[in-house]
Write a protein that holds these residues in place. Structure first.
Motif, PDB file in Angstrom:
ATOM      1  N   TRP A  86      36.227  78.407 -63.819  1.00  0.00           N
ATOM      2  CA  TRP A  86      34.917  77.854 -64.176  1.00  0.00           C
ATOM      3  C   TRP A  86      33.774  78.600 -63.486  1.00  0.00           C
ATOM      4  N   MET A 125      31.436  76.693 -74.703  1.00  0.00           N
ATOM      5  CA  MET A 125      32.561  77.285 -74.006  1.00  0.00           C
ATOM      6  C   MET A 125      33.275  76.256 -73.140  1.00  0.00           C
ATOM      7  N   ARG A 126      32.525  75.434 -72.415  1.00  0.00           N
ATOM      8  CA  ARG A 126      33.153  74.441 -71.540  1.00  0.00           C
ATOM      9  C   ARG A 126      33.716  73.296 -72.356  1.00  0.00           C
ATOM     10  N   GLU A 136      28.036  82.914 -68.527  1.00  0.00           N
ATOM     11  CA  GLU A 136      26.975  82.171 -69.228  1.00  0.00           C
ATOM     12  C   GLU A 136      25.605  82.556 -68.688  1.00  0.00           C
ATOM     13  N   GLN A 196      33.282  81.643 -65.649  1.00  0.00           N
ATOM     14  CA  GLN A 196      32.652  81.254 -66.910  1.00  0.00           C
ATOM     15  C   GLN A 196      31.162  81.014 -66.721  1.00  0.00           C
TER      16      GLN A 196
END
Length: 69
Positions: free
Chosen positions: A55, A1-2, A62, A58
């Motif tokens: 972020w 994803m990152r 995760e 995110q």
């Protein structure tokens, strides 16, 4: 994803933040579909605070997936 090479953009119409490959500004929000907001393009590059928030969210997602998986 990152993927730190991808730009983060924000839709001013719905506040959706998203990653996009390349350096060309998307013309339409992938969430709400707006192209304009208050007479200006709806999509813009995210500011530093918005990128940090993107972020952070995110990472939370995760971490949730790791616990569930």
């Amino acid at each position: 994803m990152r993927n730190p090479t991808n730009e983060i953009y924000v839709c001013d119409a719905c506040k959706y933040a998203f990653q996009c490959e390349g350096d060309s500004l998307p013309s339409r929000c992938p969430d709400c579909g707006h192209t304009q907001h208050m007479g200006h393009p709806a999509i813009r590059k995210a500011e530093a605070e918005e990128i940090a928030e993107y972020w952070r969210i995110q990472k939370e997602l995760e971490d949730e997936q790791a616990v569930e998986g």
